[in-house]
Scaffold this motif. Structure first.
Motif, PDB file in Angstrom:
ATOM      1  N   SER A   1       0.705  -1.222  -0.112  1.00  0.00           N
ATOM      2  CA  SER A   1       0.164  -0.013   0.010  1.00  0.00           C
ATOM      3  C   SER A   1       1.002   1.445  -0.039  1.00  0.00           C
ATOM      4  N   SER A   2       0.299   2.382   0.273  1.00  0.00           N
ATOM      5  CA  SER A   2       1.261   3.485   0.091  1.00  0.00           C
ATOM      6  C   SER A   2       1.955   3.606   1.463  1.00  0.00           C
ATOM      7  N   PHE A   3       1.675   3.052   2.407  1.00  0.00           N
ATOM      8  CA  PHE A   3       2.146   2.998   3.750  1.00  0.00           C
ATOM      9  C   PHE A   3       3.443   2.251   3.801  1.00  0.00           C
ATOM     10  N   GLY A   4       3.384   1.074   3.055  1.00  0.00           N
ATOM     11  CA  GLY A   4       4.523  -0.033   3.058  1.00  0.00           C
ATOM     12  C   GLY A   4       4.067  -1.417   2.497  1.00  0.00           C
ATOM     13  N   TRP A   5       4.551  -2.400   2.943  1.00  0.00           N
ATOM     14  CA  TRP A   5       4.416  -3.977   2.888  1.00  0.00           C
ATOM     15  C   TRP A   5       3.646  -4.266   3.949  1.00  0.00           C
ATOM     16  N   HIS A   6       2.422  -5.314   3.693  1.00  0.00           N
ATOM     17  CA  HIS A   6       1.484  -5.652   4.899  1.00  0.00           C
ATOM     18  C   HIS A   6       1.363  -7.209   4.625  1.00  0.00           C
ATOM     19  N   LEU A   7       0.982  -7.887   5.584  1.00  0.00           N
ATOM     20  CA  LEU A   7       0.437  -9.263   5.790  1.00  0.00           C
ATOM     21  C   LEU A   7      -0.938  -8.654   6.656  1.00  0.00           C
ATOM     22  N   ALA A   8      -1.849  -9.280   6.192  1.00  0.00           N
ATOM     23  CA  ALA A   8      -3.381  -8.985   7.016  1.00  0.00           C
ATOM     24  C   ALA A   8      -4.213 -10.371   7.162  1.00  0.00           C
ATOM     25  N   GLU A   9      -4.701 -10.564   8.477  1.00  0.00           N
ATOM     26  CA  GLU A   9      -5.630 -11.566   8.634  1.00  0.00           C
ATOM     27  C   GLU A   9      -6.868 -10.930   8.952  1.00  0.00           C
ATOM     28  N   LEU A  10      -7.916 -11.307   8.599  1.00  0.00           N
ATOM     29  CA  LEU A  10      -9.213 -10.773   8.673  1.00  0.00           C
ATOM     30  C   LEU A  10     -10.038 -11.664   9.765  1.00  0.00           C
TER      31      LEU A  10
END
Length: 431
Positions: A375-384
């Motif tokens: 994203s524009s903030f950096g790299w992510h892992l996300a868990e819903l």
């Protein structure tokens, strides 16, 4: 980079024209530079296209097209501001892949209850090739994302404000007002000189005199307004009363449809407002998601490839059961507002997220972990963690209230920020 691309494009156009049918017919258009905005140039061909599109927008809304010089000036100002924002995006590595653009266009088609081929066909009827249409979608999304990111840090919404508005929304849900408004904004700084104040007041008088003589509000706005919305005749669209800037809400509350209100003075300038329509508004159900995430920020020595690889390895350790998502977030996430809590964020409306983050979690089922994404903030892992639609609880109205307060403030701050970058950048106009 942008300037070089424009110069190459101009050279190709000129070369093509010189050897083609236009030259044979004795006509030799020249794609000259009409403006310089920091490191970019704006070409006559770009401005001509923007003028045509702006005229088409006026026709679509049934407005009288202003004089050619007014349309040309408005179109050029919008091109300048857009160029400055796109340069900022390039400096910060914000871009969109072809797949991103495909998803965005599909999302737009779904929202408008149509199909992608139908949208492309409509664009073709309006003079856009598919490549031009895709580029316009890309630029609009990036400009919106950069603007939101730049002004987000300026917005401070207290829990008390959220609760007060949530209670008001819950108590008055059935009777919420909405307004369709037009705006003419005249910039006037708080420390303006007497001469500047006098000039602004004379302009306001001229505007009110023309409106009193029956001139179309949209045409007057296109000629005089200093706000970015001036290019579209000052039309703000239909907005819930709760989302209006306070000074506008206070000004229009006791007026009726058709009234012209103002000038209203703020620390930014003078506003003249037209009430096109007003009515009730029933709030929609509030979708909420609860998400955990891990954020890694990139740098000169830790680039995109390294960040993606690290997150892929961390994801494998979680999926394989070697570590929990919470422990990995506490040890690695650079979002320090929630890393201590295992990366957990409270229930939120997904529309408040960065578009890339919103789209990534939209594809997840509860319990699923995304692949690494940027994203524009950096790299992510996300868990819903969970997803729900809430209609009546105070917590649901708090989510809506925070969204409303954010959108209300971001609209004001976005216009202010765009004026600031225009005023503080190097701009040379050859008109």
């Amino acid at each position: 980079m942008l300037k070089m691309k424009k110069l190459l494009a101009a050279a190709i156009v000129l070369g093509t024209l010189a050897s083609g049918s236009a030259y044979a017919a004795g006509v030799m258009p020249v794609d000259r530079t009409v403006a310089v905005a920091n490191n970019d140039i704006i070409l006559e061909s770009e401005l001509a296209k923007a003028v045509v599109n702006l005229k088409r927008n006026f026709q679509k809304t049934g407005q009288e097209i202003p004089p050619e010089d007014v349309v040309r000036k408005s179109a050029l100002e919008r091109l300048i501001v857009n160029s400055l924002i796109m340069q900022l995006a390039e400096q910060n590595g914000i871009t969109m892949t072809d797949s991103d653009i495909d998803r965005a266009i599909s999302h737009m088609a779904a929202l408008n209850h149509t199909t992608v081929p139908a949208m492309l066909a409509q664009a073709a009827r309006e003079g856009f090739s598919e490549a031009e249409y895709r580029n316009e979608v890309k630029e609009n999304i990036i400009i919106g994302e950069v603007t939101r990111n730049q002004v987000r840090s300026r917005i401070n919404i207290s829990d008390q404000e959220v609760e007060q508005l949530a209670l008001m929304l819950k108590d008055n849900a059935a009777a919420m007002k909405s307004y369709h408004l037009g705006l003419i904004f005249i910039k006037l700084d708080p420390d303006a000189t007497p001469a500047q104040t006098d000039a602004a007041n004379r302009k306001v008088k001229q505007i009110k005199d023309e409106l009193a003589r029956g001139k179309v509000f949209a045409n007057v706005a296109a000629r005089f307004s200093d706000a970015p919305t001036g290019v579209n005749g000052g039309d703000l669209g239909t907005i819930p009363e709760s989302q209006l800037p306070p000074h506008i809400a206070d000004a229009v509350r006791e007026h009726k449809k058709g009234d012209i209100v103002g000038p209203v003075r703020t620390d930014q300038g003078l506003s003249i407002i037209k009430i096109y329509d007003m009515g009730g508004m029933t709030p929609e159900p509030v979708e909420q998601v609860k998400v955990k995430h891990i954020l890694l920020r990139t740098s000169i020595i830790f680039d995109d490839k390294a960040a993606e690889a690290k997150l892929a390895a961390l994801r494998a350790s979680i999926v394989n059961g070697d570590k929990s998502f919470d422990d990995v977030a506490r040890s690695n996430s650079e979002d320090y507002s929630n890393s201590f809590n295992g990366g957990l964020m409270d229930w939120m409306n997904p529309e408040v997220f960065d578009p890339a983050f919103r789209d990534a979690i939209a594809a997840l089922k509860p319990g699923e972990i995304s692949k690494p994404f940027k994203s524009s903030f950096g790299w992510h892992l996300a868990e819903l963690v969970g997803r729900k639609v809430d209609r009546d609880s105070l917590e649901a109205y708090k989510v809506k209230a925070r969204e409303i307060l954010f959108n209300r403030t971001i609209a004001e701050e976005s216009e202010r920020w765009q004026r600031e970058i225009r005023d503080t950048s190097y701009v040379k106009i050859y008109e």
